[in-house]
Design a protein around this motif. Sequence first.
Motif, PDB file in Angstrom:
ATOM      1  N   TYR A  48       0.837  -1.202   0.000  1.00  0.00           N
ATOM      2  CA  TYR A  48       0.000   0.000   0.000  1.00  0.00           C
ATOM      3  C   TYR A  48       0.867   1.245   0.000  1.00  0.00           C
ATOM      4  O   TYR A  48       0.605   2.196  -0.721  1.00  0.00           O
ATOM      5  N   GLU A  49       1.905   1.205   0.836  1.00  0.00           N
ATOM      6  CA  GLU A  49       2.798   2.372   0.909  1.00  0.00           C
ATOM      7  C   GLU A  49       3.473   2.628  -0.432  1.00  0.00           C
ATOM      8  O   GLU A  49       3.615   3.761  -0.868  1.00  0.00           O
ATOM      9  N   LYS A  50       3.890   1.530  -1.102  1.00  0.00           N
ATOM     10  CA  LYS A  50       4.567   1.694  -2.391  1.00  0.00           C
ATOM     11  C   LYS A  50       3.620   2.279  -3.429  1.00  0.00           C
ATOM     12  O   LYS A  50       4.024   3.103  -4.245  1.00  0.00           O
ATOM     13  N   ILE A  51       2.375   1.816  -3.414  1.00  0.00           N
ATOM     14  CA  ILE A  51       1.413   2.362  -4.380  1.00  0.00           C
ATOM     15  C   ILE A  51       1.149   3.831  -4.072  1.00  0.00           C
ATOM     16  O   ILE A  51       1.057   4.658  -4.982  1.00  0.00           O
ATOM     17  N   GLN A  52       1.080   4.164  -2.797  1.00  0.00           N
ATOM     18  CA  GLN A  52       0.924   5.579  -2.432  1.00  0.00           C
ATOM     19  C   GLN A  52       2.085   6.407  -2.967  1.00  0.00           C
ATOM     20  O   GLN A  52       1.892   7.489  -3.514  1.00  0.00           O
ATOM     21  N   GLU A  53       3.301   5.859  -2.816  1.00  0.00           N
ATOM     22  CA  GLU A  53       4.489   6.572  -3.315  1.00  0.00           C
ATOM     23  C   GLU A  53       4.432   6.750  -4.827  1.00  0.00           C
ATOM     24  O   GLU A  53       4.744   7.825  -5.354  1.00  0.00           O
ATOM     25  N   GLU A  54       4.042   5.683  -5.544  1.00  0.00           N
ATOM     26  CA  GLU A  54       3.927   5.771  -7.007  1.00  0.00           C
ATOM     27  C   GLU A  54       2.905   6.831  -7.388  1.00  0.00           C
ATOM     28  O   GLU A  54       3.116   7.599  -8.326  1.00  0.00           O
ATOM     29  N   ASN A  55       1.797   6.872  -6.659  1.00  0.00           N
ATOM     30  CA  ASN A  55       0.756   7.865  -6.952  1.00  0.00           C
ATOM     31  C   ASN A  55       1.277   9.283  -6.709  1.00  0.00           C
ATOM     32  O   ASN A  55       0.980  10.200  -7.474  1.00  0.00           O
ATOM     33  N   GLN A  56       2.051   9.445  -5.640  1.00  0.00           N
ATOM     34  CA  GLN A  56       2.624  10.766  -5.357  1.00  0.00           C
ATOM     35  C   GLN A  56       3.534  11.192  -6.510  1.00  0.00           C
ATOM     36  O   GLN A  56       3.507  12.342  -6.946  1.00  0.00           O
ATOM     37  N   LYS A  57       4.345  10.228  -6.983  1.00  0.00           N
ATOM     38  CA  LYS A  57       5.252  10.547  -8.091  1.00  0.00           C
ATOM     39  C   LYS A  57       4.475  10.880  -9.358  1.00  0.00           C
ATOM     40  O   LYS A  57       4.823  11.797 -10.100  1.00  0.00           O
ATOM     41  N   ALA A  58       3.412  10.109  -9.591  1.00  0.00           N
ATOM     42  CA  ALA A  58       2.604  10.329 -10.798  1.00  0.00           C
ATOM     43  C   ALA A  58       1.964  11.711 -10.775  1.00  0.00           C
ATOM     44  O   ALA A  58       1.895  12.390 -11.800  1.00  0.00           O
ATOM     45  N   ALA A  59       1.529  12.132  -9.580  1.00  0.00           N
ATOM     46  CA  ALA A  59       0.857  13.434  -9.466  1.00  0.00           C
ATOM     47  C   ALA A  59       1.821  14.582  -9.754  1.00  0.00           C
ATOM     48  O   ALA A  59       1.395  15.701 -10.020  1.00  0.00           O
ATOM     49  N   ALA A  60       3.122  14.287  -9.707  1.00  0.00           N
ATOM     50  CA  ALA A  60       4.115  15.334  -9.954  1.00  0.00           C
ATOM     51  C   ALA A  60       4.538  15.397 -11.427  1.00  0.00           C
ATOM     52  O   ALA A  60       5.338  16.243 -11.811  1.00  0.00           O
ATOM     53  N   VAL A  61       4.014  14.485 -12.253  1.00  0.00           N
ATOM     54  CA  VAL A  61       4.386  14.475 -13.680  1.00  0.00           C
ATOM     55  C   VAL A  61       3.795  15.702 -14.369  1.00  0.00           C
ATOM     56  O   VAL A  61       2.632  16.031 -14.170  1.00  0.00           O
ATOM     57  N   SER A  62       4.609  16.363 -15.168  1.00  0.00           N
ATOM     58  CA  SER A  62       4.091  17.559 -15.849  1.00  0.00           C
ATOM     59  C   SER A  62       3.553  17.195 -17.227  1.00  0.00           C
ATOM     60  O   SER A  62       3.986  16.222 -17.849  1.00  0.00           O
ATOM     61  N   LYS A  63       2.619  17.992 -17.678  1.00  0.00           N
ATOM     62  CA  LYS A  63       1.997  17.761 -18.980  1.00  0.00           C
ATOM     63  C   LYS A  63       3.047  17.789 -20.082  1.00  0.00           C
ATOM     64  O   LYS A  63       3.046  16.960 -20.976  1.00  0.00           O
ATOM     65  N   ASN A  64       3.989  18.739 -19.981  1.00  0.00           N
ATOM     66  CA  ASN A  64       5.004  18.864 -21.024  1.00  0.00           C
ATOM     67  C   ASN A  64       5.904  17.630 -21.108  1.00  0.00           C
ATOM     68  O   ASN A  64       6.232  17.179 -22.202  1.00  0.00           O
TER      69      ASN A  64
END
Lengths: 92, 155
Positions: A48-64
């Motif tokens: 669960y923690e790892k998926i949370q971390e992946e989600n945090q990283k994904a939320a930081a991806v920029s459109k460009n």
Amino acid sequence: MLILTRKLGESITIGDEIKVTLLDSHGKQVKLGIVAPADVRVHREEIYEKIQEENQKAAAVSKNDLAEIAFRWKKTATKSDCKEPACSSNIL
Amino acid sequence: MLKLEERPIDESSMVDLTTAQFGNLSIEKANIISFEQGILGFEELKQFVVVDVEECLPFEWLVSVEDPAIAFPMLNPTLYFSDYKPSLNKEDLASLNIRKEKDAEVFCIVTLGKKPEDVTLNLKGPVFVNMKTKKGKQLVLKEDIYSLRHPLIRT
């Protein structure tokens, strides 16, 4: 938090259908046996923690940045003479 | 998915979102997907919309309605991994109001690494969406064969 002390081979029950048994212990590691209905998800907490971390990283991806990946991907697909990106030899 | 329709649009059925990345989005309320349990790590956010941005396709974005600064890039994994067949338990099927896995759309959240080729898909924690009832859920699969960080581009 409810804290219970158990000896090897002893169990705790959660509700009517879930049972957790202390099977073995070695130093700092304990082995637990879990009986639960098929529709109850049992996971190590880390997943669960790892998926949370992946989600945090994904939320930081920029459109460009994503657009650039998409652009490169499409370019590679065109080169390989195939409309579907997945067909290109070096992708997937 | 945001689709332009020809019928006259009733303004009360629309919600305007102001985002830094996508500008101003005007979305139809009917397209809002409710995630009762949120997205892992973002449990307080319950409403999302799938946004397609031309230059990012085939990637799509799952944008939070409540906090439009939060958006997750996603990809439909079944287009690229034909053998990706996650199995859902009874509880998950029920919470999505579906009977079989194929009744819902599946997306995997995408992360980027330092290098462009370090694109990974989270196959272990897919996002399922019932497009008819607009219910969504991020699952944690039992199958160990699916990776949290599956490389999309083979180097």
